[in-house]
Scaffold this motif. Structure first.
Motif, PDB file in Angstrom:
ATOM      1  N   UNK A 109      -2.407  32.025 -44.165  1.00 48.80           N
ATOM      2  CA  UNK A 109      -1.331  31.122 -43.748  1.00 48.80           C
ATOM      3  C   UNK A 109      -1.676  30.432 -42.302  1.00 48.80           C
ATOM      4  N   UNK A 110      -1.422  29.360 -42.284  1.00 50.07           N
ATOM      5  CA  UNK A 110      -1.814  28.691 -40.946  1.00 50.07           C
ATOM      6  C   UNK A 110      -0.544  27.516 -40.643  1.00 50.07           C
ATOM      7  N   UNK A 111      -0.253  27.649 -39.564  1.00 52.26           N
ATOM      8  CA  UNK A 111       0.793  26.536 -38.977  1.00 52.26           C
ATOM      9  C   UNK A 111       0.080  25.608 -38.392  1.00 52.26           C
ATOM     10  N   UNK A 112       0.712  24.270 -38.992  1.00 54.74           N
ATOM     11  CA  UNK A 112       0.131  23.003 -38.538  1.00 54.74           C
ATOM     12  C   UNK A 112       1.348  22.197 -37.842  1.00 54.74           C
ATOM     13  N   UNK A 113       0.960  21.837 -36.568  1.00 54.67           N
ATOM     14  CA  UNK A 113       1.896  20.915 -35.930  1.00 54.67           C
ATOM     15  C   UNK A 113       1.813  19.624 -36.150  1.00 54.67           C
ATOM     16  N   UNK A 114       2.742  18.919 -36.592  1.00 55.28           N
ATOM     17  CA  UNK A 114       2.766  17.605 -37.315  1.00 55.28           C
ATOM     18  C   UNK A 114       3.815  16.735 -36.374  1.00 55.28           C
ATOM     19  N   UNK A 115       3.482  15.566 -36.297  1.00 52.69           N
ATOM     20  CA  UNK A 115       4.556  14.303 -35.951  1.00 52.69           C
ATOM     21  C   UNK A 115       5.210  14.135 -37.062  1.00 52.69           C
ATOM     22  N   UNK A 116       6.523  13.975 -37.267  1.00 54.35           N
ATOM     23  CA  UNK A 116       7.252  13.836 -38.529  1.00 54.35           C
ATOM     24  C   UNK A 116       7.007  12.298 -38.943  1.00 54.35           C
ATOM     25  N   UNK A 117       7.173  12.368 -40.268  1.00 53.59           N
ATOM     26  CA  UNK A 117       7.129  11.116 -41.085  1.00 53.59           C
ATOM     27  C   UNK A 117       8.198  10.149 -40.536  1.00 53.59           C
ATOM     28  N   UNK A 118       8.036   8.973 -40.303  1.00 56.80           N
ATOM     29  CA  UNK A 118       9.145   7.902 -39.934  1.00 56.80           C
ATOM     30  C   UNK A 118       8.942   7.581 -38.486  1.00 56.80           C
ATOM     31  N   UNK A 119       8.127   8.368 -37.590  1.00 58.45           N
ATOM     32  CA  UNK A 119       7.763   8.366 -36.130  1.00 58.45           C
ATOM     33  C   UNK A 119       7.365   6.743 -35.960  1.00 58.45           C
ATOM     34  N   UNK A 120       7.223   6.342 -34.953  1.00 56.11           N
ATOM     35  CA  UNK A 120       6.788   4.931 -34.608  1.00 56.11           C
ATOM     36  C   UNK A 120       5.817   5.251 -33.403  1.00 56.11           C
ATOM     37  N   UNK A 121       4.670   4.360 -33.409  1.00 55.01           N
ATOM     38  CA  UNK A 121       3.866   4.381 -32.289  1.00 55.01           C
ATOM     39  C   UNK A 121       3.615   2.671 -31.844  1.00 55.01           C
ATOM     40  N   UNK A 122       3.618   2.515 -30.598  1.00 56.23           N
ATOM     41  CA  UNK A 122       3.337   1.196 -29.883  1.00 56.23           C
ATOM     42  C   UNK A 122       2.034   0.783 -29.882  1.00 56.23           C
ATOM     43  N   UNK A 123       1.192  -0.084 -30.497  1.00 59.42           N
ATOM     44  CA  UNK A 123       0.013  -0.329 -30.448  1.00 59.42           C
ATOM     45  C   UNK A 123      -0.432  -1.522 -29.867  1.00 59.42           C
ATOM     46  N   UNK A 124      -1.576  -1.991 -29.402  1.00 60.90           N
ATOM     47  CA  UNK A 124      -1.984  -3.115 -28.784  1.00 60.90           C
ATOM     48  C   UNK A 124      -3.416  -3.160 -28.840  1.00 60.90           C
ATOM     49  N   UNK A 125      -3.878  -4.500 -29.528  1.00 58.82           N
ATOM     50  CA  UNK A 125      -5.162  -4.847 -29.659  1.00 58.82           C
ATOM     51  C   UNK A 125      -5.605  -5.962 -28.889  1.00 58.82           C
ATOM     52  N   UNK A 126      -6.604  -6.267 -28.105  1.00 58.27           N
ATOM     53  CA  UNK A 126      -6.916  -7.435 -27.416  1.00 58.27           C
ATOM     54  C   UNK A 126      -8.305  -7.988 -27.822  1.00 58.27           C
ATOM     55  N   UNK A 127      -8.374  -9.070 -28.328  1.00 64.00           N
ATOM     56  CA  UNK A 127      -9.776  -9.669 -28.759  1.00 64.00           C
ATOM     57  C   UNK A 127     -10.135 -10.608 -27.441  1.00 64.00           C
ATOM     58  N   UNK A 128     -11.451 -10.458 -26.998  1.00 61.76           N
ATOM     59  CA  UNK A 128     -11.699 -11.669 -26.057  1.00 61.76           C
ATOM     60  C   UNK A 128     -12.469 -12.512 -26.816  1.00 61.76           C
ATOM     61  N   UNK A 129     -11.979 -13.857 -26.481  1.00 64.90           N
ATOM     62  CA  UNK A 129     -12.452 -14.989 -27.656  1.00 64.90           C
ATOM     63  C   UNK A 129     -13.659 -15.752 -26.832  1.00 64.90           C
ATOM     64  N   UNK A 130     -14.697 -15.730 -27.274  1.00 63.84           N
ATOM     65  CA  UNK A 130     -16.112 -16.549 -26.851  1.00 63.84           C
ATOM     66  C   UNK A 130     -16.410 -17.815 -27.390  1.00 63.84           C
ATOM     67  N   UNK A 131     -16.118 -17.859 -28.805  1.00 64.46           N
ATOM     68  CA  UNK A 131     -16.528 -18.923 -29.573  1.00 64.46           C
ATOM     69  C   UNK A 131     -15.383 -19.380 -30.538  1.00 64.46           C
ATOM     70  N   UNK A 132     -15.319 -20.468 -31.165  1.00 69.09           N
ATOM     71  CA  UNK A 132     -14.435 -20.981 -31.977  1.00 69.09           C
ATOM     72  C   UNK A 132     -14.499 -19.941 -33.306  1.00 69.09           C
ATOM     73  N   UNK A 133     -15.721 -19.682 -33.673  1.00 68.85           N
ATOM     74  CA  UNK A 133     -15.668 -18.906 -35.022  1.00 68.85           C
ATOM     75  C   UNK A 133     -15.134 -17.557 -34.592  1.00 68.85           C
ATOM     76  N   UNK A 134     -14.775 -16.884 -33.370  1.00 65.78           N
ATOM     77  CA  UNK A 134     -14.359 -15.602 -33.315  1.00 65.78           C
ATOM     78  C   UNK A 134     -13.128 -15.315 -34.098  1.00 65.78           C
ATOM     79  N   UNK A 135     -12.451 -16.490 -34.693  1.00 65.14           N
ATOM     80  CA  UNK A 135     -11.197 -16.146 -35.511  1.00 65.14           C
ATOM     81  C   UNK A 135     -11.708 -15.316 -36.756  1.00 65.14           C
ATOM     82  N   UNK A 136     -13.045 -15.350 -37.235  1.00 67.60           N
ATOM     83  CA  UNK A 136     -13.520 -14.732 -38.404  1.00 67.60           C
ATOM     84  C   UNK A 136     -13.434 -13.180 -37.905  1.00 67.60           C
ATOM     85  N   UNK A 137     -13.822 -12.997 -36.719  1.00 65.75           N
ATOM     86  CA  UNK A 137     -13.889 -11.545 -36.317  1.00 65.75           C
ATOM     87  C   UNK A 137     -12.461 -10.883 -36.179  1.00 65.75           C
TER      88      UNK A 137
END
Ligand SMILES: [Zn+2]
Length: 243
Positions: free
Chosen positions: A145-173
């Protein structure tokens, strides 16, 4: 003539990561144990719960590498991230070995903190008991038997992703990265995924483009797309961007 690489602007994608199933939470003790369970969610010293940017980035990278056949085997049984420096994945995330960097790494993945909505962090936690059953006696194996601490389903996290753009074709990245976000929705974040943990969905997404002119003082140069419903819609909005 060698092309001079200058920053053309930044594209930010932010929004919410919704847990569709509970996600295992790890502390420092476990994360320090090398080869231990992969803990996608951790607590900082003030008990704030977050998904480290490195967890999110690493998982999306590995899914893309598997899809595109970019995993490098070192001959000692280890499967390592791509190291070529020239492929789309290396341009987005950086090559595994920094001496192979040919172009600046495009992406920044921020830590994604749990959205509290006025509650306390512990109100989003549950302890899930799991056990191993003796195959003949049908009872729990001693110590199973093991007890596993979990974050409950339905919880929400705030994410942020930043892309540095150097070339026009970076859109494909950016589009390549979104492929990885789609793959992640049909996979799982962190350990115990085959037992149903870590199913996530990206939602309430915002796409912000700040060209170089914005940083140079032109406030109107910024474009913002709000209320993007899901990753598919995000993909089509990115396709229409003029970088
Ligand atoms: Zn590569």
């Amino acid at each position: 003539m060698e092309e001079k690489l200058t920053l053309k602007g930044k594209v930010t994608i932010n929004g919410k990561i919704k847990l569709e199933s509970g996600i295992h939470i790890g502390g420092t003790k476990e994360t320090l144990k090398i080869g231990g369970m992969d803990n996608p969610v951790i607590k900082d010293k003030n008990d704030n719960i977050f998904i480290p940017g490195s967890s999110l980035k690493g998982k999306i990278r590995s899914l893309l590498e598997k899809k595109d056949g970019k995993i490098k085997f070192d001959g000692r049984g280890n499967a390592l991230p791509c190291d070529c420096g020239g492929c789309e994945i290396c341009k987005i995330f950086g090559p595994h070995d920094s001496k192979n960097i040919k172009e600046p790494v495009r992406i920044i993945v921020r830590d994604a903190y749990l959205e509290l909505n006025g509650k306390k962090p512990y109100e989003y936690l549950e302890v899930k008991p799991e056990n191993t059953i003796d195959r003949v006696k049908g009872t729990t194996i001693k110590g199973g038997i093991r007890n596993i601490e979990r974050v409950v389903a339905g919880s929400e996290f705030n994410f942020e992703i930043v892309f540095n753009i150097y070339k026009n074709e970076d859109k494909n990245l950016i589009k390549k990265f979104i492929e990885g976000m789609k793959l992640l929705e049909d996979d799982y974040l962190g350990g115990c995924g085959s037992r149903g943990y870590g199913k996530i969905k990206f939602k309430d997404i915002m796409l912000i483009h700040k060209p170089k002119a914005y940083y140079e003082g032109d406030k109107n140069a910024i474009t913002v797309e709000k209320n993007i419903h899901d990753v598919e819609e995000l993909y089509s909005k990115v396709e229409k961007l003029t970088l």
